[in-house]
Design a protein around this motif. Structure first.
Motif, short mmCIF file in Angstrom:
data_model
loop_
_atom_site.label_atom_id
_atom_site.label_comp_id
_atom_site.label_asym_id
_atom_site.label_seq_id
_atom_site.Cartn_x
_atom_site.Cartn_y
_atom_site.Cartn_z
N GLY A 29 28.62 43.49 30.51
CA GLY A 29 28.71 42.09 30.62
C GLY A 29 28.24 41.08 29.41
N ARG A 30 28.25 41.63 28.46
CA ARG A 30 27.37 41.28 27.14
C ARG A 30 28.79 40.87 26.03
NH1 ARG A 30 21.81 43.65 25.35
NH2 ARG A 30 21.87 41.53 24.42
N GLU A 31 28.30 39.82 25.13
CA GLU A 31 29.20 39.43 24.10
C GLU A 31 28.33 39.61 22.78
OE1 GLU A 31 31.30 35.67 22.77
OE2 GLU A 31 32.05 36.37 24.46
N TYR A 32 29.05 40.36 21.75
CA TYR A 32 28.35 40.37 20.44
C TYR A 32 29.46 39.93 19.24
CZ TYR A 32 26.11 44.17 23.12
OH TYR A 32 25.33 45.08 23.99
N VAL A 33 28.64 39.41 18.35
CA VAL A 33 29.32 38.87 17.15
C VAL A 33 29.47 39.74 15.74
CG1 VAL A 33 29.43 36.96 15.79
CG2 VAL A 33 29.21 36.68 17.98
N ILE A 34 30.18 40.23 15.35
CA ILE A 34 30.10 40.91 13.94
C ILE A 34 30.43 39.94 12.75
CG2 ILE A 34 31.47 42.74 12.48
CD1 ILE A 34 32.02 44.29 15.23
N THR A 39 26.70 37.69 5.25
CA THR A 39 26.53 36.66 6.29
C THR A 39 25.21 36.85 6.85
OG1 THR A 39 28.74 36.17 5.96
CG2 THR A 39 27.22 35.09 7.79
N PHE A 40 25.21 37.86 7.55
CA PHE A 40 24.07 38.29 8.31
C PHE A 40 22.70 38.20 7.42
CE2 PHE A 40 20.98 41.67 9.74
CZ PHE A 40 20.83 41.09 11.05
N ASP A 41 22.88 38.89 6.18
CA ASP A 41 21.64 38.92 5.48
C ASP A 41 20.92 37.52 4.99
OD1 ASP A 41 21.26 41.58 5.46
OD2 ASP A 41 22.59 41.66 3.63
N ARG A 42 22.14 36.85 5.02
CA ARG A 42 21.70 35.02 4.61
C ARG A 42 21.22 34.53 5.86
NH1 ARG A 42 26.42 33.85 2.54
NH2 ARG A 42 26.86 32.70 4.25
N LEU A 43 21.55 34.73 6.97
CA LEU A 43 21.13 34.05 8.36
C LEU A 43 19.59 34.66 8.40
CD1 LEU A 43 24.17 34.05 10.35
CD2 LEU A 43 23.07 31.85 9.20
N ARG A 44 19.56 35.80 8.27
CA ARG A 44 18.43 36.31 8.81
C ARG A 44 17.34 35.95 7.85
NH1 ARG A 44 17.51 42.90 8.45
NH2 ARG A 44 18.15 42.49 6.47
N SER A 45 17.51 35.72 6.55
CA SER A 45 16.50 35.19 5.48
C SER A 45 16.03 33.84 6.09
CB SER A 45 16.95 35.28 3.96
OG SER A 45 18.16 34.43 3.88
N LEU A 46 17.03 33.01 6.44
CA LEU A 46 16.84 31.63 7.12
C LEU A 46 16.05 31.66 8.30
CD1 LEU A 46 20.20 30.22 6.08
CD2 LEU A 46 18.09 29.84 4.71
N LEU A 47 16.21 32.55 9.03
CA LEU A 47 15.90 32.41 10.51
C LEU A 47 14.46 33.39 10.61
CD1 LEU A 47 18.99 32.53 12.39
CD2 LEU A 47 17.68 30.49 11.85
N TYR A 48 14.25 34.26 10.03
CA TYR A 48 13.38 35.33 10.25
C TYR A 48 12.37 35.48 9.00
CZ TYR A 48 11.31 40.12 11.14
OH TYR A 48 10.32 41.28 11.27
N ASP A 49 11.09 35.35 9.50
CA ASP A 49 10.08 35.67 8.50
C ASP A 49 9.19 36.96 8.58
OD1 ASP A 49 7.86 35.25 6.64
OD2 ASP A 49 6.84 33.57 7.96
#
Length: 91
Positions: A29-34, A39-49
């Motif tokens: 019952g879960r949804e995932y986004v690929i 894109t993932f690396d750019r988002l992680r650098s913005l959201l994760y310290d």
């Protein structure tokens, strides 16, 4: 962890042309986004310290952990005076 794609999955990703692709696990019952790795690396650098925590952050996290474990329960106050109480019983 790395999962190898089937030929059919690769073709579907190509058709997405760089847009996100949503996967649904009906059993869980879960949804995932690929998304593409860039894109993932750019988002992680913005959201994760991943830098070191400040002493204030460490104390806050320890306090939150202790509270979740029940150490803020008034009945636990006896442990604050454990050594003093023990000295009275065993001089």
């Amino acid at each position: 962890m790395m999962i190898e794609l089937t030929q059919e999955q690769r073709e579907q990703l190509r058709q997405a042309n760089g847009a996100e692709v949503r996967l649904r696990d009906a059993e869980a019952g879960r949804e995932y986004v690929i998304v593409p790795a860039e894109t993932f690396d750019r988002l992680r650098s913005l959201l994760y310290d991943d830098g070191d925590w400040t002493p204030e952050e460490q104390l806050r996290l320890l306090a939150e952990s202790g509270n979740r474990a029940g150490w803020n329960d008034p009945e636990m106050d006896v442990y604050d005076n454990y050594d003093e109480s023990r000295k009275k019983l065993c001089p």
